[in-house]
Motif scaffolding. Structure first.
Motif, PDB file in Angstrom:
ATOM      1  N   GLN A 131       0.842  -1.198   0.000  1.00  0.00           N
ATOM      2  CA  GLN A 131       0.000   0.000   0.000  1.00  0.00           C
ATOM      3  C   GLN A 131       0.877   1.247   0.000  1.00  0.00           C
ATOM      4  O   GLN A 131       1.991   1.239   0.522  1.00  0.00           O
ATOM      5  CB  GLN A 131      -0.897   0.032   1.232  1.00  0.00           C
ATOM      6  N   SER A 132       0.373   2.316  -0.580  1.00  0.00           N
ATOM      7  CA  SER A 132       1.072   3.586  -0.485  1.00  0.00           C
ATOM      8  C   SER A 132       1.101   4.006   0.977  1.00  0.00           C
ATOM      9  O   SER A 132       0.059   4.072   1.632  1.00  0.00           O
ATOM     10  CB  SER A 132       0.353   4.641  -1.331  1.00  0.00           C
ATOM     11  N   ASN A 133       2.272   4.270   1.516  1.00  0.00           N
ATOM     12  CA  ASN A 133       2.382   4.584   2.945  1.00  0.00           C
ATOM     13  C   ASN A 133       3.582   5.461   3.220  1.00  0.00           C
ATOM     14  O   ASN A 133       4.502   5.569   2.407  1.00  0.00           O
ATOM     15  CB  ASN A 133       2.477   3.285   3.762  1.00  0.00           C
ATOM     16  N   TYR A 134       3.563   6.074   4.384  1.00  0.00           N
ATOM     17  CA  TYR A 134       4.720   6.817   4.876  1.00  0.00           C
ATOM     18  C   TYR A 134       4.864   6.558   6.367  1.00  0.00           C
ATOM     19  O   TYR A 134       3.936   6.066   7.012  1.00  0.00           O
ATOM     20  CB  TYR A 134       4.589   8.322   4.595  1.00  0.00           C
ATOM     21  N   TYR A 135       6.033   6.869   6.901  1.00  0.00           N
ATOM     22  CA  TYR A 135       6.293   6.667   8.320  1.00  0.00           C
ATOM     23  C   TYR A 135       5.548   7.713   9.126  1.00  0.00           C
ATOM     24  O   TYR A 135       5.671   8.915   8.878  1.00  0.00           O
ATOM     25  CB  TYR A 135       7.795   6.771   8.596  1.00  0.00           C
ATOM     26  N   LEU A 136       4.749   7.251  10.084  1.00  0.00           N
ATOM     27  CA  LEU A 136       3.988   8.156  10.947  1.00  0.00           C
ATOM     28  C   LEU A 136       4.320   7.844  12.396  1.00  0.00           C
ATOM     29  O   LEU A 136       4.009   6.755  12.885  1.00  0.00           O
ATOM     30  CB  LEU A 136       2.488   7.984  10.703  1.00  0.00           C
ATOM     31  N   TRP A 137       4.951   8.789  13.077  1.00  0.00           N
ATOM     32  CA  TRP A 137       5.246   8.618  14.496  1.00  0.00           C
ATOM     33  C   TRP A 137       3.934   8.426  15.250  1.00  0.00           C
ATOM     34  O   TRP A 137       3.035   9.242  15.170  1.00  0.00           O
ATOM     35  CB  TRP A 137       5.976   9.840  15.035  1.00  0.00           C
ATOM     36  N   GLY A 138       3.813   7.308  15.964  1.00  0.00           N
ATOM     37  CA  GLY A 138       2.588   7.001  16.682  1.00  0.00           C
ATOM     38  C   GLY A 138       1.593   6.197  15.873  1.00  0.00           C
ATOM     39  O   GLY A 138       0.549   5.806  16.394  1.00  0.00           O
ATOM     40  N   PRO A 148      -2.795   3.158   6.516  1.00  0.00           N
ATOM     41  CA  PRO A 148      -1.606   2.555   5.918  1.00  0.00           C
ATOM     42  C   PRO A 148      -0.285   3.039   6.507  1.00  0.00           C
ATOM     43  O   PRO A 148       0.768   2.566   6.106  1.00  0.00           O
ATOM     44  CB  PRO A 148      -1.722   3.000   4.456  1.00  0.00           C
ATOM     45  N   ASN A 149      -0.338   3.997   7.425  1.00  0.00           N
ATOM     46  CA  ASN A 149       0.891   4.660   7.884  1.00  0.00           C
ATOM     47  C   ASN A 149       1.240   4.249   9.308  1.00  0.00           C
ATOM     48  O   ASN A 149       0.454   4.483  10.231  1.00  0.00           O
ATOM     49  CB  ASN A 149       0.728   6.175   7.785  1.00  0.00           C
ATOM     50  N   TYR A 150       2.409   3.674   9.482  1.00  0.00           N
ATOM     51  CA  TYR A 150       2.830   3.125  10.766  1.00  0.00           C
ATOM     52  C   TYR A 150       4.179   3.708  11.182  1.00  0.00           C
ATOM     53  O   TYR A 150       4.985   4.113  10.343  1.00  0.00           O
ATOM     54  CB  TYR A 150       3.010   1.605  10.676  1.00  0.00           C
ATOM     55  N   ASP A 151       4.442   3.677  12.495  1.00  0.00           N
ATOM     56  CA  ASP A 151       5.827   3.780  12.931  1.00  0.00           C
ATOM     57  C   ASP A 151       6.357   2.354  13.083  1.00  0.00           C
ATOM     58  O   ASP A 151       5.662   1.380  12.784  1.00  0.00           O
ATOM     59  CB  ASP A 151       5.982   4.636  14.196  1.00  0.00           C
ATOM     60  N   CYS A 152       7.599   2.209  13.521  1.00  0.00           N
ATOM     61  CA  CYS A 152       8.225   0.879  13.494  1.00  0.00           C
ATOM     62  C   CYS A 152       7.507  -0.117  14.396  1.00  0.00           C
ATOM     63  O   CYS A 152       7.099  -1.206  13.951  1.00  0.00           O
ATOM     64  CB  CYS A 152       9.702   0.982  13.866  1.00  0.00           C
ATOM     65  N   SER A 153       7.313   0.237  15.642  1.00  0.00           N
ATOM     66  CA  SER A 153       6.674  -0.693  16.574  1.00  0.00           C
ATOM     67  C   SER A 153       5.173  -0.789  16.336  1.00  0.00           C
ATOM     68  O   SER A 153       4.555  -1.804  16.646  1.00  0.00           O
ATOM     69  CB  SER A 153       6.953  -0.275  18.022  1.00  0.00           C
ATOM     70  N   SER A 190       9.107  -0.325   9.263  1.00  0.00           N
ATOM     71  CA  SER A 190       8.716   1.017   8.877  1.00  0.00           C
ATOM     72  C   SER A 190       9.738   1.981   9.457  1.00  0.00           C
ATOM     73  O   SER A 190       9.963   2.002  10.668  1.00  0.00           O
ATOM     74  CB  SER A 190       7.313   1.364   9.399  1.00  0.00           C
ATOM     75  N   SER A 191      10.379   2.737   8.585  1.00  0.00           N
ATOM     76  CA  SER A 191      11.457   3.615   9.034  1.00  0.00           C
ATOM     77  C   SER A 191      11.228   5.033   8.531  1.00  0.00           C
ATOM     78  O   SER A 191      10.618   5.253   7.487  1.00  0.00           O
ATOM     79  CB  SER A 191      12.814   3.094   8.544  1.00  0.00           C
ATOM     80  N   GLY A 192      11.739   5.997   9.284  1.00  0.00           N
ATOM     81  CA  GLY A 192      11.525   7.405   8.982  1.00  0.00           C
ATOM     82  C   GLY A 192      12.407   7.923   7.871  1.00  0.00           C
ATOM     83  O   GLY A 192      13.402   7.306   7.483  1.00  0.00           O
ATOM     84  N   LYS A 193      12.070   9.074   7.343  1.00  0.00           N
ATOM     85  CA  LYS A 193      12.791   9.620   6.195  1.00  0.00           C
ATOM     86  C   LYS A 193      14.192  10.092   6.553  1.00  0.00           C
ATOM     87  O   LYS A 193      15.061  10.152   5.688  1.00  0.00           O
ATOM     88  CB  LYS A 193      11.999  10.761   5.570  1.00  0.00           C
TER      89      LYS A 193
END
Length: 235
Positions: free
Chosen positions: A111-118, A123-128, A190-193
């Motif tokens: 899915q189209s996604n980006y890293y989202l803290w929290g 579709p948007n997750y942080d790592c944990s 899932s990792s940040g930019k």
């Protein structure tokens, strides 16, 4: 002025259990400016304090995670008619579910996604958040944050890694990042930019990988195996 739904909730005892009628954002302060985590539709929570002007303090029932809910979102909550009950899993049962856990992360990557803290809701997750959501998809609950997941899992050596195990990264003092091991040295996360790929990607546990893989490999702390499902401590 509070709406009827807000007034109704605030007049109920703080020990009352609620469930979410839709996805809900939880913040790390009553100002509600920084996302702490998310509660998917159907999750349960308890109000622990309602003394703030613009938000109430809550605790999610499934993983004991605290946060603040804006008054504007209180209409999403409804008193639970059936209280949350944690389900137990044996290690053998969890092992059988791991292929589905891996499949969840791979489908999430597509899915189209980006890293989202929290972020814990597609579709948007942080790592944990990705790791927690992947295991929840098969009914197994893990603690919310990477360092909590590290403490919760059974520690293993890198030579013992099997698909479905977790790999942890961070400082010598604390795990700050987590991925799901896929096998053959690869893991999905899932990792940040700033350091990663700004979303879900696959990297390799090797100093010979690309820049992202090398950066995380230098922060590798160890690995853990999920052998049980989390049971709430605050009920």
């Amino acid at each position: 002025m509070l709406s009827n739904s807000e007034s109704q909730i605030l007049n109920l005892p703080s020990a009352e259990e609620y469930h979410c009628l839709a996805h809900l954002n939880l913040y790390d302060s009553p100002e509600c400016t920084r996302l702490a985590t998310q509660a998917a539709s159907g999750r349960h929570l308890r109000i622990t304090s309602n003394q703030q002007i613009s938000a109430v303090e809550v605790c999610l029932c499934e993983d004991d995670y605290p946060g603040w809910v804006s008054y504007a979102d209180l209409g999403i909550l409804q008193p639970a008619t059936v209280l949350y009950q944690a389900k137990s899993f044996s290690q053998a049962e969890i092992t059988q579910l791991l292929p589905d856990v891996i499949t969840f992360t791979q489908k999430a990557q597509q899915q189209s996604n980006y890293y989202l803290w929290g972020g814990t809701v597609a579709p948007n997750y942080d790592c944990s958040g990705l790791i927690q959501a992947a295991f929840v998809s098969v009914g197994v609950w893990l603690p919310r944050d990477a360092y909590q997941q590290e403490a919760f899992t059974q520690g293993i050596t890198l030579s013992e890694l099997q698909p479905g195990d977790l790999v942890f990264f961070g400082t010598p003092e604390k795990a700050t990042h987590v991925g799901l091991y896929l096998g053959d040295g690869y893991y999905i996360h899932s990792s940040g930019k700033d350091q990663g790929r700004n979303g879900i990607g696959i990297d390799i546990l090797s100093e010979q990988g690309d820049g992202v893989s090398q950066s995380y490999y230098q922060q590798l702390r160890g690995a853990g195996r999920v052998i049980k499902s989390y049971k709430p401590q605050r009920h």
